[in-house]
Design a protein around this motif. Structure first.
Motif, PDB file in Angstrom:
ATOM      1  N   ASP A 219      35.038  28.193 -10.113  1.00  0.00           N
ATOM      2  CA  ASP A 219      34.582  29.582 -10.206  1.00  0.00           C
ATOM      3  C   ASP A 219      34.162  30.172  -8.859  1.00  0.00           C
ATOM      4  OD1 ASP A 219      32.219  28.268  -9.688  1.00  0.00           O
ATOM      5  OD2 ASP A 219      31.273  28.739 -11.617  1.00  0.00           O
ATOM      6  N   GLY A 220      34.395  29.427  -7.763  1.00  0.00           N
ATOM      7  CA  GLY A 220      34.092  29.931  -6.426  1.00  0.00           C
ATOM      8  C   GLY A 220      32.716  29.572  -5.908  1.00  0.00           C
ATOM      9  N   ARG A 221      31.882  28.942  -6.732  1.00  0.00           N
ATOM     10  CA  ARG A 221      30.541  28.564  -6.289  1.00  0.00           C
ATOM     11  C   ARG A 221      30.597  27.444  -5.247  1.00  0.00           C
ATOM     12  NH1 ARG A 221      27.362  26.238 -11.088  1.00  0.00           N
ATOM     13  NH2 ARG A 221      29.494  25.574 -11.658  1.00  0.00           N
ATOM     14  N   PRO A 222      29.852  27.580  -4.146  1.00  0.00           N
ATOM     15  CA  PRO A 222      29.697  26.434  -3.251  1.00  0.00           C
ATOM     16  C   PRO A 222      28.776  25.413  -3.913  1.00  0.00           C
ATOM     17  CG  PRO A 222      29.108  28.519  -2.173  1.00  0.00           C
ATOM     18  CD  PRO A 222      29.165  28.782  -3.638  1.00  0.00           C
ATOM     19  N   VAL A 223      29.195  24.158  -3.965  1.00  0.00           N
ATOM     20  CA  VAL A 223      28.385  23.130  -4.624  1.00  0.00           C
ATOM     21  C   VAL A 223      27.859  22.085  -3.646  1.00  0.00           C
ATOM     22  CG1 VAL A 223      29.564  23.441  -6.824  1.00  0.00           C
ATOM     23  CG2 VAL A 223      30.412  21.730  -5.199  1.00  0.00           C
ATOM     24  N   GLU A 224      28.369  22.097  -2.429  1.00  0.00           N
ATOM     25  CA  GLU A 224      27.899  21.170  -1.398  1.00  0.00           C
ATOM     26  C   GLU A 224      28.350  21.697  -0.048  1.00  0.00           C
ATOM     27  OE1 GLU A 224      28.610  17.590   1.366  1.00  0.00           O
ATOM     28  OE2 GLU A 224      29.973  19.152   0.637  1.00  0.00           O
ATOM     29  N   THR A 225      27.501  21.533   0.956  1.00  0.00           N
ATOM     30  CA  THR A 225      27.906  21.866   2.317  1.00  0.00           C
ATOM     31  C   THR A 225      27.350  20.798   3.247  1.00  0.00           C
ATOM     32  OG1 THR A 225      28.128  23.664   3.932  1.00  0.00           O
ATOM     33  CG2 THR A 225      25.948  23.337   2.982  1.00  0.00           C
ATOM     34  N   ALA A 226      28.035  20.550   4.334  1.00  0.00           N
ATOM     35  CA  ALA A 226      27.630  19.461   5.226  1.00  0.00           C
ATOM     36  C   ALA A 226      27.933  19.806   6.673  1.00  0.00           C
ATOM     37  CB  ALA A 226      28.345  18.166   4.838  1.00  0.00           C
ATOM     38  N   ASP A 227      27.124  19.253   7.545  1.00  0.00           N
ATOM     39  CA  ASP A 227      27.382  19.282   8.981  1.00  0.00           C
ATOM     40  C   ASP A 227      27.717  17.862   9.406  1.00  0.00           C
ATOM     41  OD1 ASP A 227      26.880  22.045   9.613  1.00  0.00           O
ATOM     42  OD2 ASP A 227      24.762  21.661   9.244  1.00  0.00           O
ATOM     43  N   ILE A 228      28.889  17.699  10.004  1.00  0.00           N
ATOM     44  CA  ILE A 228      29.386  16.383  10.381  1.00  0.00           C
ATOM     45  C   ILE A 228      29.537  16.336  11.897  1.00  0.00           C
ATOM     46  CG2 ILE A 228      31.315  14.757  10.130  1.00  0.00           C
ATOM     47  CD1 ILE A 228      31.907  16.275   7.435  1.00  0.00           C
ATOM     48  N   MET A 229      29.086  15.267  12.503  1.00  0.00           N
ATOM     49  CA  MET A 229      29.229  15.056  13.943  1.00  0.00           C
ATOM     50  C   MET A 229      30.031  13.780  14.181  1.00  0.00           C
ATOM     51  SD  MET A 229      25.368  15.809  15.314  1.00  0.00           S
ATOM     52  CE  MET A 229      24.677  14.583  14.202  1.00  0.00           C
ATOM     53  N   VAL A 230      31.074  13.872  14.999  1.00  0.00           N
ATOM     54  CA  VAL A 230      31.911  12.714  15.320  1.00  0.00           C
ATOM     55  C   VAL A 230      31.839  12.454  16.820  1.00  0.00           C
ATOM     56  CG1 VAL A 230      34.225  11.719  15.216  1.00  0.00           C
ATOM     57  CG2 VAL A 230      33.469  13.294  13.426  1.00  0.00           C
ATOM     58  N   ALA A 231      31.550  11.226  17.208  1.00  0.00           N
ATOM     59  CA  ALA A 231      31.504  10.851  18.621  1.00  0.00           C
ATOM     60  C   ALA A 231      32.927  10.797  19.161  1.00  0.00           C
ATOM     61  CB  ALA A 231      30.814   9.502  18.787  1.00  0.00           C
ATOM     62  N   ASP A 232      33.285  11.745  20.026  1.00  0.00           N
ATOM     63  CA  ASP A 232      34.671  11.870  20.471  1.00  0.00           C
ATOM     64  C   ASP A 232      35.151  10.642  21.235  1.00  0.00           C
ATOM     65  OD1 ASP A 232      36.986  13.939  20.809  1.00  0.00           O
ATOM     66  OD2 ASP A 232      36.695  13.108  22.817  1.00  0.00           O
ATOM     67  N   ARG A 233      34.283  10.015  21.972  1.00  0.00           N
ATOM     68  CA  ARG A 233      34.724   8.868  22.761  1.00  0.00           C
ATOM     69  C   ARG A 233      35.084   7.669  21.888  1.00  0.00           C
ATOM     70  NH1 ARG A 233      29.817   6.455  26.236  1.00  0.00           N
ATOM     71  NH2 ARG A 233      29.881   8.547  27.117  1.00  0.00           N
ATOM     72  N   ARG A 234      34.617   7.671  20.632  1.00  0.00           N
ATOM     73  CA  ARG A 234      34.843   6.533  19.745  1.00  0.00           C
ATOM     74  C   ARG A 234      35.829   6.821  18.630  1.00  0.00           C
ATOM     75  NH1 ARG A 234      28.539   5.869  19.383  1.00  0.00           N
ATOM     76  NH2 ARG A 234      28.140   5.109  21.496  1.00  0.00           N
ATOM     77  N   ALA A 235      36.013   8.092  18.293  1.00  0.00           N
ATOM     78  CA  ALA A 235      36.869   8.389  17.146  1.00  0.00           C
ATOM     79  C   ALA A 235      37.487   9.765  17.275  1.00  0.00           C
ATOM     80  CB  ALA A 235      36.065   8.306  15.848  1.00  0.00           C
ATOM     81  N   GLU A 236      38.640   9.924  16.626  1.00  0.00           N
ATOM     82  CA  GLU A 236      39.283  11.220  16.512  1.00  0.00           C
ATOM     83  C   GLU A 236      39.456  11.534  15.032  1.00  0.00           C
ATOM     84  OE1 GLU A 236      43.063  10.953  18.413  1.00  0.00           O
ATOM     85  OE2 GLU A 236      43.894   9.560  16.939  1.00  0.00           O
ATOM     86  N   SER A 237      39.354  12.814  14.677  1.00  0.00           N
ATOM     87  CA  SER A 237      39.524  13.239  13.291  1.00  0.00           C
ATOM     88  C   SER A 237      40.964  13.689  13.092  1.00  0.00           C
ATOM     89  CB  SER A 237      38.563  14.379  12.955  1.00  0.00           C
ATOM     90  OG  SER A 237      37.222  13.952  13.046  1.00  0.00           O
ATOM     91  N   ALA A 238      41.612  13.129  12.077  1.00  0.00           N
ATOM     92  CA  ALA A 238      42.995  13.492  11.762  1.00  0.00           C
ATOM     93  C   ALA A 238      43.038  14.067  10.353  1.00  0.00           C
ATOM     94  CB  ALA A 238      43.912  12.275  11.858  1.00  0.00           C
ATOM     95  N   TYR A 239      43.769  15.161  10.184  1.00  0.00           N
ATOM     96  CA  TYR A 239      43.860  15.847   8.888  1.00  0.00           C
ATOM     97  C   TYR A 239      45.213  15.569   8.247  1.00  0.00           C
ATOM     98  CZ  TYR A 239      39.541  18.330   9.835  1.00  0.00           C
ATOM     99  OH  TYR A 239      38.218  18.627  10.086  1.00  0.00           O
ATOM    100  N   GLU A 240      45.160  15.068   7.012  1.00  0.00           N
ATOM    101  CA  GLU A 240      46.385  14.789   6.252  1.00  0.00           C
ATOM    102  C   GLU A 240      46.689  15.985   5.360  1.00  0.00           C
ATOM    103  OE1 GLU A 240      48.035  11.673   2.869  1.00  0.00           O
ATOM    104  OE2 GLU A 240      46.090  11.364   3.805  1.00  0.00           O
ATOM    105  N   ILE A 241      47.914  16.503   5.465  1.00  0.00           N
ATOM    106  CA  ILE A 241      48.337  17.651   4.659  1.00  0.00           C
ATOM    107  C   ILE A 241      49.475  17.175   3.764  1.00  0.00           C
ATOM    108  CG2 ILE A 241      49.287  19.991   4.705  1.00  0.00           C
ATOM    109  CD1 ILE A 241      48.063  20.272   7.523  1.00  0.00           C
ATOM    110  N   THR A 242      49.280  17.268   2.457  1.00  0.00           N
ATOM    111  CA  THR A 242      50.311  16.823   1.524  1.00  0.00           C
ATOM    112  C   THR A 242      50.968  18.034   0.858  1.00  0.00           C
ATOM    113  OG1 THR A 242      48.668  16.627  -0.244  1.00  0.00           O
ATOM    114  CG2 THR A 242      49.111  14.671   1.068  1.00  0.00           C
ATOM    115  N   PHE A 243      52.207  17.829   0.418  1.00  0.00           N
ATOM    116  CA  PHE A 243      52.978  18.900  -0.193  1.00  0.00           C
ATOM    117  C   PHE A 243      53.509  18.430  -1.551  1.00  0.00           C
ATOM    118  CE2 PHE A 243      53.258  19.351   4.379  1.00  0.00           C
ATOM    119  CZ  PHE A 243      52.872  20.674   4.561  1.00  0.00           C
ATOM    120  N   GLY A 244      53.783  19.387  -2.422  1.00  0.00           N
ATOM    121  CA  GLY A 244      54.313  19.043  -3.723  1.00  0.00           C
ATOM    122  C   GLY A 244      53.196  18.775  -4.713  1.00  0.00           C
ATOM    123  N   THR A 245      53.564  18.341  -5.896  1.00  0.00           N
ATOM    124  CA  THR A 245      52.575  18.117  -6.956  1.00  0.00           C
ATOM    125  C   THR A 245      52.082  16.692  -6.910  1.00  0.00           C
ATOM    126  OG1 THR A 245      54.388  17.561  -8.465  1.00  0.00           O
ATOM    127  CG2 THR A 245      53.610  19.841  -8.440  1.00  0.00           C
TER     128      THR A 245
END
Length: 245
Positions: A219-245
């Protein structure tokens, strides 16, 4: 070279030369004045290029001595995808990896959090801090906020307790009849403040990735929000995008 991208091009060239073995590990690099002349750029451009390679772990600066080639750091890849969100914090654990978490109920929502959750400032929330460790070092810190108007007096009010202990937002909300259908993540590069550096075991000014995440119900309600911090020297964030059903 274009002014805004000159340092990136110089960094690319120097990185390629390091990887090709032109300067072995432990070698002191020529001065930034030398690189400025070689690449026809200002010394500030050479300095930014070398600083980037220091952040990436190819170089290290030694006070009063110069800049040296070091063994490149291995960075962990942290996948951010629908499957990861479904599995929750515990689903990311691997060899030498672990999560630590702590929740506190009835925490008044600060204005920035209230705005993201579409609630009034000071409305009670459950705030949970997650710390993702790899080989004993902090990789990612997550501060998650959930409105107690949704979860109060239910079995899932505390993410780290109850029948769905350690489960993700989607499963926990589904348990109380709230269908989560989407999430928005906004990544931003930043330099670590003193507080962030203390949490992640970094130096003030080190590069981090800040991610603002919000989960939404059907119904569009926000139910959770977060602030995330990633140490760049130790990790990289990768986003997986899937297609289809």
């Amino acid at each position: 070279m274009a002014r805004d991208t000159a340092y990136l091009q110089v960094a690319d060239a120097l990185r390629a030369r390091i990887l090709a073995g032109e300067w072995p590990v432990g070698t002191r690099l020529p001065s930034r004045a030398r690189f400025s002349e070689e690449y026809a750029v200002g010394q500030s451009v050479s300095q930014r290029a070398m600083e980037l390679l220091i952040i990436e772990g190819f170089l290290e600066g030694r006070a009063g001595s110069g800049t040296y080639v070091r063994t490149p750091r291995k960075r962990m890849r942290v996948m951010r995808s629908r499957l990861r969100r479904l599995s929750g914090a515990g689903g990311r654990d691997g060899k030498g990896e672990s999560w630590e978490s702590h929740s506190k109920a009835r925490t008044p929502a600060p204005e920035r959090i209230a705005a993201r959750l579409a609630i009034a400032p000071d409305d009670p929330c459950v705030v949970t801090t997650y710390e993702f460790l790899a080989e004993g070092r902090p990789i990612e810190i997550c501060e998650s906020w959930e409105p107690m108007a949704i979860t109060d007096r239910t079995p899932v009010v505390l993410p780290e307790m109850g029948p769905l202990k350690g489960a993700g937002v989607i499963e926990r909300m589904r348990e109380i009849g709230v269908e989560v259908t989407s999430a928005v993540e906004i990544p931003r590069p930043a330099r670590a403040t003193q507080q962030q550096a203390n949490l992640l075991g970094l130096s003030v000014g080190d590069l981090i990735t800040q991610i603002e995440r919000t989960h939404y119900a059907r119904d569009g309600r926000p139910v959770e929000t977060a602030d995330i911090m990633v140490a760049d020297r130790r990790a990289e964030s990768a986003y997986e995008i899937t297609f289809g059903t």
